[in-house]
Design a protein around this motif. Structure first.
Motif, PDB file in Angstrom:
ATOM      1  N   PRO A   1      15.875 -14.004  -4.602  1.00 17.31           N
ATOM      2  CA  PRO A   1      15.096 -13.339  -3.781  1.00 17.31           C
ATOM      3  C   PRO A   1      15.373 -11.305  -3.098  1.00 17.31           C
ATOM      4  O   PRO A   1      14.708 -11.166  -3.522  1.00 17.31           O
ATOM      5  CB  PRO A   1      15.051 -14.097  -2.232  1.00 17.31           C
ATOM      6  CG  PRO A   1      15.812 -15.690  -1.665  1.00 17.31           C
ATOM      7  CD  PRO A   1      16.231 -14.906  -3.643  1.00 17.31           C
ATOM      8  N   PHE A   2      17.141 -11.813  -3.525  1.00 19.99           N
ATOM      9  CA  PHE A   2      16.762 -10.008  -3.798  1.00 19.99           C
ATOM     10  C   PHE A   2      16.290  -9.177  -4.743  1.00 19.99           C
ATOM     11  O   PHE A   2      15.796  -8.611  -4.472  1.00 19.99           O
ATOM     12  CB  PHE A   2      18.584  -9.933  -2.777  1.00 19.99           C
ATOM     13  CG  PHE A   2      18.807  -8.425  -2.755  1.00 19.99           C
ATOM     14  CD1 PHE A   2      18.376  -7.583  -1.521  1.00 19.99           C
ATOM     15  CD2 PHE A   2      19.771  -7.590  -3.593  1.00 19.99           C
ATOM     16  CE1 PHE A   2      18.327  -6.567  -1.947  1.00 19.99           C
ATOM     17  CE2 PHE A   2      19.428  -6.346  -3.692  1.00 19.99           C
ATOM     18  CZ  PHE A   2      19.345  -5.460  -2.886  1.00 19.99           C
ATOM     19  N   ALA A   3      16.919 -10.433  -5.738  1.00 22.52           N
ATOM     20  CA  ALA A   3      16.775  -9.692  -6.919  1.00 22.52           C
ATOM     21  C   ALA A   3      14.938  -9.607  -7.369  1.00 22.52           C
ATOM     22  O   ALA A   3      14.450  -8.126  -7.713  1.00 22.52           O
ATOM     23  CB  ALA A   3      17.046 -10.638  -7.828  1.00 22.52           C
ATOM     24  N   GLY A   4      13.904 -10.247  -6.331  1.00 21.31           N
ATOM     25  CA  GLY A   4      13.122 -10.012  -6.511  1.00 21.31           C
ATOM     26  C   GLY A   4      12.032  -8.679  -5.974  1.00 21.31           C
ATOM     27  O   GLY A   4      11.832  -8.239  -5.949  1.00 21.31           O
ATOM     28  N   PHE A   5      13.091  -8.473  -4.387  1.00 21.54           N
ATOM     29  CA  PHE A   5      13.257  -7.347  -4.035  1.00 21.54           C
ATOM     30  C   PHE A   5      13.093  -6.346  -5.127  1.00 21.54           C
ATOM     31  O   PHE A   5      12.328  -4.851  -4.324  1.00 21.54           O
ATOM     32  CB  PHE A   5      13.895  -7.081  -2.562  1.00 21.54           C
ATOM     33  CG  PHE A   5      14.377  -6.067  -2.025  1.00 21.54           C
ATOM     34  CD1 PHE A   5      12.870  -5.349  -1.076  1.00 21.54           C
ATOM     35  CD2 PHE A   5      15.264  -5.505  -1.203  1.00 21.54           C
ATOM     36  CE1 PHE A   5      12.879  -4.744  -0.841  1.00 21.54           C
ATOM     37  CE2 PHE A   5      15.153  -3.786  -1.420  1.00 21.54           C
ATOM     38  CZ  PHE A   5      14.306  -3.604  -0.813  1.00 21.54           C
ATOM     39  N   VAL A   6      13.757  -6.195  -5.292  1.00 18.37           N
ATOM     40  CA  VAL A   6      13.918  -5.162  -6.034  1.00 18.37           C
ATOM     41  C   VAL A   6      12.980  -5.011  -7.451  1.00 18.37           C
ATOM     42  O   VAL A   6      12.677  -4.055  -8.128  1.00 18.37           O
ATOM     43  CB  VAL A   6      15.942  -5.276  -7.391  1.00 18.37           C
ATOM     44  CG1 VAL A   6      15.646  -4.236  -8.888  1.00 18.37           C
ATOM     45  CG2 VAL A   6      17.402  -5.110  -6.230  1.00 18.37           C
ATOM     46  N   VAL A   7      12.608  -6.047  -7.956  1.00 18.61           N
ATOM     47  CA  VAL A   7      11.439  -5.995  -8.875  1.00 18.61           C
ATOM     48  C   VAL A   7      10.197  -4.967  -8.198  1.00 18.61           C
ATOM     49  O   VAL A   7       9.410  -4.848  -7.986  1.00 18.61           O
ATOM     50  CB  VAL A   7      10.451  -7.605  -9.339  1.00 18.61           C
ATOM     51  CG1 VAL A   7      10.024  -7.731  -9.848  1.00 18.61           C
ATOM     52  CG2 VAL A   7      12.262  -8.118  -9.663  1.00 18.61           C
ATOM     53  N   TYR A   8      10.071  -5.506  -6.927  1.00 14.68           N
ATOM     54  CA  TYR A   8       8.950  -4.647  -5.572  1.00 14.68           C
ATOM     55  C   TYR A   8       9.744  -3.131  -5.722  1.00 14.68           C
ATOM     56  O   TYR A   8       8.497  -2.871  -6.048  1.00 14.68           O
ATOM     57  CB  TYR A   8       9.406  -5.611  -4.335  1.00 14.68           C
ATOM     58  CG  TYR A   8       8.166  -4.634  -3.466  1.00 14.68           C
ATOM     59  CD1 TYR A   8       6.976  -4.892  -2.899  1.00 14.68           C
ATOM     60  CD2 TYR A   8       9.263  -3.889  -2.503  1.00 14.68           C
ATOM     61  CE1 TYR A   8       6.394  -3.776  -2.252  1.00 14.68           C
ATOM     62  CE2 TYR A   8       7.931  -3.282  -2.024  1.00 14.68           C
ATOM     63  CZ  TYR A   8       7.387  -3.153  -1.452  1.00 14.68           C
ATOM     64  OH  TYR A   8       6.102  -2.531  -0.326  1.00 14.68           O
ATOM     65  N   GLU A   9      10.672  -2.981  -6.215  1.00 16.42           N
ATOM     66  CA  GLU A   9      11.072  -2.137  -6.125  1.00 16.42           C
ATOM     67  C   GLU A   9      10.771  -1.058  -7.345  1.00 16.42           C
ATOM     68  O   GLU A   9      10.993   0.134  -7.202  1.00 16.42           O
ATOM     69  CB  GLU A   9      12.642  -1.614  -6.009  1.00 16.42           C
ATOM     70  CG  GLU A   9      12.397  -1.709  -4.023  1.00 16.42           C
ATOM     71  CD  GLU A   9      13.682  -1.458  -3.599  1.00 16.42           C
ATOM     72  OE1 GLU A   9      14.425  -0.974  -2.623  1.00 16.42           O
ATOM     73  OE2 GLU A   9      15.064  -1.664  -4.708  1.00 16.42           O
ATOM     74  N   GLY A  10      10.690  -2.099  -8.764  1.00 17.21           N
ATOM     75  CA  GLY A  10      10.079  -1.638  -9.803  1.00 17.21           C
ATOM     76  C   GLY A  10      11.017  -0.695 -10.852  1.00 17.21           C
ATOM     77  O   GLY A  10      10.758  -0.650 -11.603  1.00 17.21           O
ATOM     78  N   LYS A  11      12.473  -1.686 -10.469  1.00 16.80           N
ATOM     79  CA  LYS A  11      13.652  -1.731 -10.583  1.00 16.80           C
ATOM     80  C   LYS A  11      13.648  -2.598 -12.071  1.00 16.80           C
ATOM     81  O   LYS A  11      14.883  -2.455 -12.849  1.00 16.80           O
ATOM     82  CB  LYS A  11      14.599  -1.349 -10.525  1.00 16.80           C
ATOM     83  CG  LYS A  11      14.233  -0.347  -9.389  1.00 16.80           C
ATOM     84  CD  LYS A  11      15.818   0.009  -7.909  1.00 16.80           C
ATOM     85  CE  LYS A  11      15.935   1.303  -7.230  1.00 16.80           C
ATOM     86  NZ  LYS A  11      16.420   0.983  -5.914  1.00 16.80           N
TER      87      LYS A  11
END
Length: 204
Positions: free
Chosen positions: A44-54
């Motif tokens: 899920p945190f990796a998904g949040f980083v995806v949300y940030e565009g990284k």
């Protein structure tokens, strides 16, 4: 005072913040190698980083599944080379309790190779199923195939949840138990299907 759970959560987050895809890979490897670093936090945190565009959703899904496979191979070869006596004697030093090993053993004996595929979305079991597979000398190609294919949907779903939550991804912590219940219900449905198929086979 910081709790053990909170410490583990922070460790998983820092791995991804510092190492990116390698952090996802390392975190999922550790979880699958029987180290208590939950994928319910990593992905899920990796998904949040995806949300940030990284990072990308497909990227973290594949990397997460590969990490899961690599860690599972470590556990597989521990079981393959050491066997049950070795794990009974030294397992406690690498977080492998007798209860968890017994649970994974029973699951593997009852459902065989399918257990490796299905258990990838089952809490606790997904971490330890590789050990009895190694002890039983399960065909390595099948083990790799079932492990990777079983890990892909789990990594994708958790990563997608983190992506959808965006900056509110931390809310998922409060819903872990609900996610586990949903997964367990799905596994129970699969088990009923396997038992029914076994019943029909014996009847024939």
């Amino acid at each position: 005072m910081i709790s053990i759970v909170e410490y583990i959560v922070n460790l998983a987050i820092h791995l991804i913040e510092i190492l990116g895809y390698w952090g996802v890979f390392l975190g999922m490897t550790l979880e699958s190698a029987c180290i208590p670093l939950p994928s319910e936090i990593i992905m899920p945190f990796a998904g949040f980083v995806v949300y940030e565009g990284k990072m990308s959703l497909i990227g973290i899904t594949i990397v997460g599944a590969l990490g899961n496979l690599f860690g599972s191979l470590i556990a597989y070869f521990i079981g393959f080379k050491g066997g049950r006596p070795f794990l009974e004697k030294y397992g406690k030093y690498i977080f492998i309790t007798h209860k968890r090993l017994e649970m994974a053993d029973n699951w593997f004996e009852k459902y065989g190779h399918e257990a490796v595929l299905i258990s990838r979305v089952l809490p606790i079991m997904r971490t330890f199923i590789s050990l009895p597979a190694g002890i039983a000398h399960m065909d390595l190609k099948k083990f790799i195939t079932y492990t990777f294919l079983g890990s892909l949907p789990w990594c994708f779903v958790l990563g997608y949840i983190g992506y959808q939550l965006g900056p509110r991804w931390d809310l998922i912590r409060g819903y872990f138990h609900i996610l586990d219940v949903i997964v367990i219900m799905g596994i129970i449905g699969v088990l009923f299907y396997l038992l029914y198929r076994h019943y029909l086979h014996n009847k024939k």
